[in-house]
Motif scaffolding. Structure first.
Motif, PDB file in Angstrom:
ATOM      1  N   GLY A   7       6.508  17.803  -1.334  1.00 13.91           N
ATOM      2  CA  GLY A   7       6.879  16.453  -0.940  1.00 13.91           C
ATOM      3  C   GLY A   7       6.605  15.432  -2.027  1.00 13.91           C
ATOM      4  N   TYR A   8       6.641  14.152  -1.637  1.00 10.71           N
ATOM      5  CA  TYR A   8       6.467  13.043  -2.562  1.00 10.71           C
ATOM      6  C   TYR A   8       5.433  12.077  -2.011  1.00 10.71           C
ATOM      7  CZ  TYR A   8      11.057  14.667  -4.172  1.00 10.71           C
ATOM      8  OH  TYR A   8      12.091  15.435  -4.626  1.00 10.71           O
ATOM      9  N   ILE A   9       4.626  11.537  -2.923  1.00  5.22           N
ATOM     10  CA  ILE A   9       3.742  10.441  -2.536  1.00  5.22           C
ATOM     11  C   ILE A   9       4.565   9.160  -2.488  1.00  5.22           C
ATOM     12  CG2 ILE A   9       1.814   8.994  -3.276  1.00  5.22           C
ATOM     13  CD1 ILE A   9       0.478  11.416  -4.414  1.00  5.22           C
ATOM     14  N   VAL A  10       4.430   8.429  -1.378  1.00  2.00           N
ATOM     15  CA  VAL A  10       5.144   7.165  -1.214  1.00  2.00           C
ATOM     16  C   VAL A  10       4.182   6.028  -1.573  1.00  2.00           C
ATOM     17  CG1 VAL A  10       6.380   5.665   0.382  1.00  2.00           C
ATOM     18  CG2 VAL A  10       6.541   8.155   0.626  1.00  2.00           C
ATOM     19  N   VAL A  11       4.518   5.261  -2.615  1.00  2.00           N
ATOM     20  CA  VAL A  11       3.757   4.067  -2.986  1.00  2.00           C
ATOM     21  C   VAL A  11       4.609   2.869  -2.592  1.00  2.00           C
ATOM     22  CG1 VAL A  11       2.567   2.844  -4.831  1.00  2.00           C
ATOM     23  CG2 VAL A  11       2.768   5.331  -4.923  1.00  2.00           C
ATOM     24  N   ALA A  12       4.202   2.181  -1.515  1.00  2.48           N
ATOM     25  CA  ALA A  12       5.074   1.172  -0.912  1.00  2.48           C
ATOM     26  C   ALA A  12       4.395  -0.186  -0.881  1.00  2.48           C
ATOM     27  CB  ALA A  12       5.465   1.584   0.508  1.00  2.48           C
ATOM     28  N   THR A  13       5.216  -1.225  -0.982  1.00  2.00           N
ATOM     29  CA  THR A  13       4.725  -2.599  -0.820  1.00  2.00           C
ATOM     30  C   THR A  13       4.498  -2.875   0.652  1.00  2.00           C
ATOM     31  OG1 THR A  13       6.983  -3.460  -0.677  1.00  2.00           O
ATOM     32  CG2 THR A  13       5.969  -3.348  -2.863  1.00  2.00           C
ATOM     33  N   ASP A  14       3.794  -3.947   0.922  1.00  2.00           N
ATOM     34  CA  ASP A  14       3.512  -4.350   2.296  1.00  2.00           C
ATOM     35  C   ASP A  14       4.462  -5.478   2.667  1.00  2.00           C
ATOM     36  OD1 ASP A  14       2.504  -5.024   4.744  1.00  2.00           O
ATOM     37  OD2 ASP A  14       0.404  -4.866   4.125  1.00  2.00           O
ATOM     38  N   ALA A  54       4.390  -7.385   5.074  1.00  2.00           N
ATOM     39  CA  ALA A  54       3.708  -8.575   5.605  1.00  2.00           C
ATOM     40  C   ALA A  54       3.155  -9.458   4.496  1.00  2.00           C
ATOM     41  CB  ALA A  54       2.573  -8.141   6.537  1.00  2.00           C
ATOM     42  N   VAL A  55       2.995  -8.898   3.288  1.00  2.00           N
ATOM     43  CA  VAL A  55       2.461  -9.677   2.161  1.00  2.00           C
ATOM     44  C   VAL A  55       3.505  -9.645   1.050  1.00  2.00           C
ATOM     45  CG1 VAL A  55       0.588  -9.962   0.518  1.00  2.00           C
ATOM     46  CG2 VAL A  55       0.128  -9.011   2.794  1.00  2.00           C
ATOM     47  N   SER A  56       4.263 -10.693   0.909  1.00  2.00           N
ATOM     48  CA  SER A  56       5.313 -10.738  -0.117  1.00  2.00           C
ATOM     49  C   SER A  56       4.761 -11.257  -1.440  1.00  2.00           C
ATOM     50  CB  SER A  56       6.453 -11.658   0.361  1.00  2.00           C
ATOM     51  OG  SER A  56       5.955 -12.976   0.583  1.00  2.00           O
ATOM     52  N   ASP A  57       5.522 -10.981  -2.473  1.00  2.00           N
ATOM     53  CA  ASP A  57       5.185 -11.443  -3.827  1.00  2.00           C
ATOM     54  C   ASP A  57       3.827 -10.929  -4.293  1.00  2.00           C
ATOM     55  OD1 ASP A  57       7.573 -12.859  -3.911  1.00  2.00           O
ATOM     56  OD2 ASP A  57       6.666 -14.640  -3.018  1.00  2.00           O
ATOM     57  N   ARG A  58       3.482  -9.755  -3.893  1.00  2.00           N
ATOM     58  CA  ARG A  58       2.260  -9.132  -4.380  1.00  2.00           C
ATOM     59  C   ARG A  58       2.574  -7.690  -4.734  1.00  2.00           C
ATOM     60  NH1 ARG A  58      -3.049  -9.341  -0.769  1.00  2.00           N
ATOM     61  NH2 ARG A  58      -2.736 -11.567  -1.215  1.00  2.00           N
ATOM     62  N   ASP A  59       2.473  -7.371  -6.009  1.00  2.00           N
ATOM     63  CA  ASP A  59       2.777  -6.021  -6.450  1.00  2.00           C
ATOM     64  C   ASP A  59       1.745  -5.031  -5.909  1.00  2.00           C
ATOM     65  OD1 ASP A  59       4.827  -7.184  -7.764  1.00  2.00           O
ATOM     66  OD2 ASP A  59       4.071  -6.827  -9.793  1.00  2.00           O
ATOM     67  N   VAL A  60       2.186  -3.771  -5.814  1.00  2.00           N
ATOM     68  CA  VAL A  60       1.327  -2.700  -5.303  1.00  2.00           C
ATOM     69  C   VAL A  60       0.996  -1.749  -6.440  1.00  2.00           C
ATOM     70  CG1 VAL A  60       1.283  -0.685  -3.783  1.00  2.00           C
ATOM     71  CG2 VAL A  60       2.143  -2.859  -2.928  1.00  2.00           C
ATOM     72  N   TYR A  61      -0.260  -1.318  -6.469  1.00  2.00           N
ATOM     73  CA  TYR A  61      -0.727  -0.452  -7.554  1.00  2.00           C
ATOM     74  C   TYR A  61      -1.262   0.857  -6.961  1.00  2.00           C
ATOM     75  CZ  TYR A  61      -0.815  -5.004  -9.895  1.00  2.00           C
ATOM     76  OH  TYR A  61      -0.488  -6.228 -10.402  1.00  2.00           O
ATOM     77  N   MET A  62      -0.885   1.977  -7.572  1.00  2.00           N
ATOM     78  CA  MET A  62      -1.561   3.241  -7.329  1.00  2.00           C
ATOM     79  C   MET A  62      -2.251   3.619  -8.631  1.00  2.00           C
ATOM     80  SD  MET A  62      -0.273   6.949  -5.861  1.00  2.00           S
ATOM     81  CE  MET A  62       0.430   7.579  -7.383  1.00  2.00           C
ATOM     82  N   THR A  63      -3.592   3.717  -8.587  1.00  2.00           N
ATOM     83  CA  THR A  63      -4.396   3.807  -9.795  1.00  2.00           C
ATOM     84  C   THR A  63      -5.262   5.051  -9.765  1.00  2.00           C
ATOM     85  OG1 THR A  63      -4.514   1.400  -9.743  1.00  2.00           O
ATOM     86  CG2 THR A  63      -5.968   2.527 -11.271  1.00  2.00           C
ATOM     87  N   SER A 108      -3.337   0.068  -3.579  1.00  2.00           N
ATOM     88  CA  SER A 108      -3.577  -1.264  -3.016  1.00  2.00           C
ATOM     89  C   SER A 108      -2.594  -1.599  -1.897  1.00  2.00           C
ATOM     90  CB  SER A 108      -3.469  -2.321  -4.114  1.00  2.00           C
ATOM     91  OG  SER A 108      -2.153  -2.344  -4.655  1.00  2.00           O
ATOM     92  N   GLY A 109      -1.562  -0.793  -1.741  1.00  2.00           N
ATOM     93  CA  GLY A 109      -0.585  -1.029  -0.689  1.00  2.00           C
ATOM     94  C   GLY A 109      -0.605   0.092   0.331  1.00  2.00           C
ATOM     95  N   ARG A 110       0.560   0.612   0.615  1.00  2.00           N
ATOM     96  CA  ARG A 110       0.686   1.696   1.588  1.00  2.00           C
ATOM     97  C   ARG A 110       0.977   2.997   0.846  1.00  2.00           C
ATOM     98  NH1 ARG A 110       5.176  -0.229   5.639  1.00  2.00           N
ATOM     99  NH2 ARG A 110       4.723   1.841   6.451  1.00  2.00           N
ATOM    100  N   LYS A 111       0.121   3.986   1.075  1.00  2.00           N
ATOM    101  CA  LYS A 111       0.312   5.289   0.433  1.00  2.00           C
ATOM    102  C   LYS A 111       0.582   6.319   1.526  1.00  2.00           C
ATOM    103  CE  LYS A 111      -3.156   7.601  -1.373  1.00  2.00           C
ATOM    104  NZ  LYS A 111      -4.234   8.023  -2.293  1.00  2.00           N
TER     105      LYS A 111
END
Length: 629
Positions: free
Chosen positions: A150-157, A159-168, A305-308
């Motif tokens: 499968g694939y890891i999903v790194v998604a924005t939220d 409910a919170v716009s204009d904020r980038d999401v980071y997977m670190t 920092s977002g939805r994984k």
């Protein structure tokens, strides 16, 4: 009127039959009694004899099986629960202690069916008779412990716009002597069938400032594989060594949820790299495994920092046949035993061992010894004495068995032997049924005899009393008795007897009204017979056929009544009974049908045999059939 005297002489009579001597003839058949004749008629009814044989067999099993069976029905042993019925060797395909399951989740990592965690992979593998993996793949978006890929999903939220999401990733030390490279495989729109994939970038974060980064791929919608030479990039940037984190950044938008799909990340280093273990920890080629490990551990090597989440995790199914006995009682994994426990077996003469020689000195002397061989030992350095041994053996020996047990009907959810428990419950239910039927038969016979024989005001009073008592629902009487006296044997007996005798009394009364006006009764009364003689000598014997039949059928009726109460959670407590067992096992009917089918067969045989036996008794004790063939 004048009477004439006639003188007869010998020659006035003439013998008609002079050629044959007339004498009393002997009886063609031997004289018999009522009970002998009843037994003869009963034996001529083949179905009744068959019912009596089945009934006698069930009663004997109910008496002797709980006495002779060594298996457990008292102490809960969940390790032995739900064993399949076994009579023959495993693999024969019939009654062999195996279970066949279809469309079961397959554990692709361990290559075994996904069973309970309490069974080790080695135990499952040694108990498998056959295993067939279904070719079709099921794709799910849930991180199942038995999924793969499968694939890891790194998604924005959203409910919170204009904020980038980071997977670190966690920080990794890179030097100019490692020849480090990074390869990344991403998913594209073909994997998700929509257009929600967003812009992203990948870089090495070497510091807190925005300029402290080595860009791997700048913001774009290019989802092609990435192959990046980290050492060359450090050299171009004039960096000899650094501690860096790998970062996937997804650009947020105000209008919709955006995400990227990461299939794998692989970090490699040359021969001179000193942190290869860290590179392997960061690398992954199975997104589902990564997500599962992150859920199990508080420290995740890839924080988001977002939805994984997970997308298109592959789930396989399989069909298998498994020996349930080998799974529970088979060869166990290595276990460490203390020297005290181990030497206790040596002192009992179960085995011999010389720790100075080592594990090869172990000799198993009796079947009581729970282990087969010693793998290793631990000797204290100070005292030079044995501290512990690591050994391996069969599980059934650890459970106290000298050989692998067999359960003819399997075991239930508590690990109880269903064969023994069924007949122990049958014994309790039969005792309750026989005691209740005997009391109701005697009391109902006396009550109905008095009411039917004397009639008049006596009968009127007794019938009104029965009508009042029968107006109270039986379940109410039973519930009140249980609430005040508890769910014990005496309470059930008392409650069942309070109203159970009325059926026998009514039938007896009817039979007495039927026979008390017959000529032979009137003739006996004319000759001065007492009421007791009329009742027990003339009326009652003619009524016994119908009364006995109904009384015999009262026994299974009592057993069914107890079973009904058990389903209402009012069954016997502290005793094995059929009702409690059936009520407990009925929830497993769809999964383990043997827990209900076998007891149901026993109770069905008992009901049929009681009916056949009762019909035979009815014909046998019918005086009108006396002497008939």
């Amino acid at each position: 009127m004048e009477q004439k005297h006639i003188d007869f002489k010998s020659n006035d009579f003439e013998l008609i039959q002079t050629d044959v001597r007339i004498t009393d003839k002997k009886l063609d058949t031997k004289p018999t009694t009522f009970f002998k004749d009843a037994f003869r008629r009963f034996c001529k009814n083949k179905s009744s004899v068959a019912g009596a044989i089945i009934l006698a067999t069930l009663i004997l099993l109910a008496i002797f099986v709980p006495m002779l069976s060594p298996h457990n029905i008292d102490n809960v042993r969940t390790t032995e629960k739900f064993l399949a019925p076994k009579l023959f060797a495993a693999g024969t395909g019939f009654w062999d202690g195996t279970r066949k399951k279809e469309h079961v989740v397959y554990d692709a990592v361990n290559e075994v069916p996904a069973l309970s965690d309490k069974y080790s992979v080695a135990s499952i593998k040694q108990s498998l008779i056959s295993l067939t993996i279904e070719p079709e793949v099921t794709y799910i978006d849930v991180a199942s412990p038995y999924g793969t890929g499968g694939y890891i999903v790194v998604a924005t939220d959203a409910a919170v716009s204009d904020r980038d999401v980071y997977m670190t990733s966690k920080p990794i030390s890179f030097t100019d002597k490692g020849a480090y490279k990074m390869e990344v495989v991403l998913g594209d729109e073909d994997n998700v069938n929509d257009s929600k994939l967003g812009e992203y970038c990948v870089y090495l974060k070497t510091g807190e400032l925005p300029t402290d980064r080595i860009m791997v791929r700048d913001f774009s919608k290019d989802y092609s594989p990435i192959s990046f030479d980290i050492s060359q990039a450090m050299k171009d940037a004039g960096i000899s060594s650094t501690s860096a984190q790998i970062v996937f950044e997804v650009r947020s938008t105000a209008d919709a949820l955006r995400y990227i799909l990461v299939e794998s990340v692989k970090l490699t280093g040359g021969e001179r790299a000193k942190n290869l273990e860290d590179l392997e920890e960061i690398s992954f080629d199975n997104a589902t495994v990564l997500i599962n490990n992150a859920d199990k551990n508080s420290l995740s090597y890839w924080a988001c920092s977002g939805r994984k989440g997970i997308h298109n995790s592959e789930l396989f199914y399989c069909d298998y046949v498994l020996d349930t006995y080998m799974l529970v009682y088979g060869d166990a994994d290595l276990v460490t035993y203390s020297a005290t426990e181990f030497y206790d077996w040596v002192d009992k003469g179960w085995c011999s061992y010389d720790y100075k020689v080592g594990p090869e000195s172990f000799v198993r002397l009796t079947d009581d010894c729970p282990i087969d061989f010693v793998e290793s030992q631990t000797v204290l350095q100070v005292t030079k004495k044995l501290s512990s041994v690591t050994a391996r053996g069969w599980n059934y020996r650890k459970m106290g068995y000298k050989e692998m047990p067999k359960f003819i009907l399997g075991t239930d959810a508590s690990g109880f032997d269903l064969w023994k428990r069924a007949f122990a419950g049958l014994r309790t239910s039969l005792i309750l049924g026989v005691c209740t039927a005997a009391f109701c038969f005697v009391f109902g016979l006396i009550w109905g005899s008095i009411s039917g024989y004397f009639g008049g005001n006596v009968d009127l009073f007794m019938e009104r009393f029965c009508e009042i008592l029968s107006g109270v629902p039986w379940i109410v009487i039973m519930t009140l008795c249980i609430l005040h006296l508890g769910n014990n044997f005496l309470t059930f007996f008392l409650a069942l007897c309070m109203t159970g005798w009325m059926g026998t009394a009514a039938r007896t009364r009817t039979q007495f009204y039927r026979f008390k006006g017959r000529e032979y009764v009137l003739a006996s009364r004319t000759l001065g017979s007492s009421d007791i003689r009329l009742i027990f000598k003339h009326i009652l014997p003619n009524s016994m056929g119908t009364i006995i039949t109904s009384s015999v059928l009262m026994i299974p009726s009592v057993i069914f009544s107890e079973a009904i109460l058990a389903y209402l959670n009012l069954g016997l407590q502290g005793l094995q009974s059929f009702g409690v067992m059936m009520s407990t096992n009925q929830q497993y009917l769809g999964i383990y049908p043997n827990l209900v089918i076998f007891p149901a067969v026993i109770i069905a045989l008992m009901m049929i045999s009681f009916n056949l036996f009762g019909n035979g008794l009815r014909d046998a004790f019918n005086p009108s059939l006396k002497g008939s063939e």
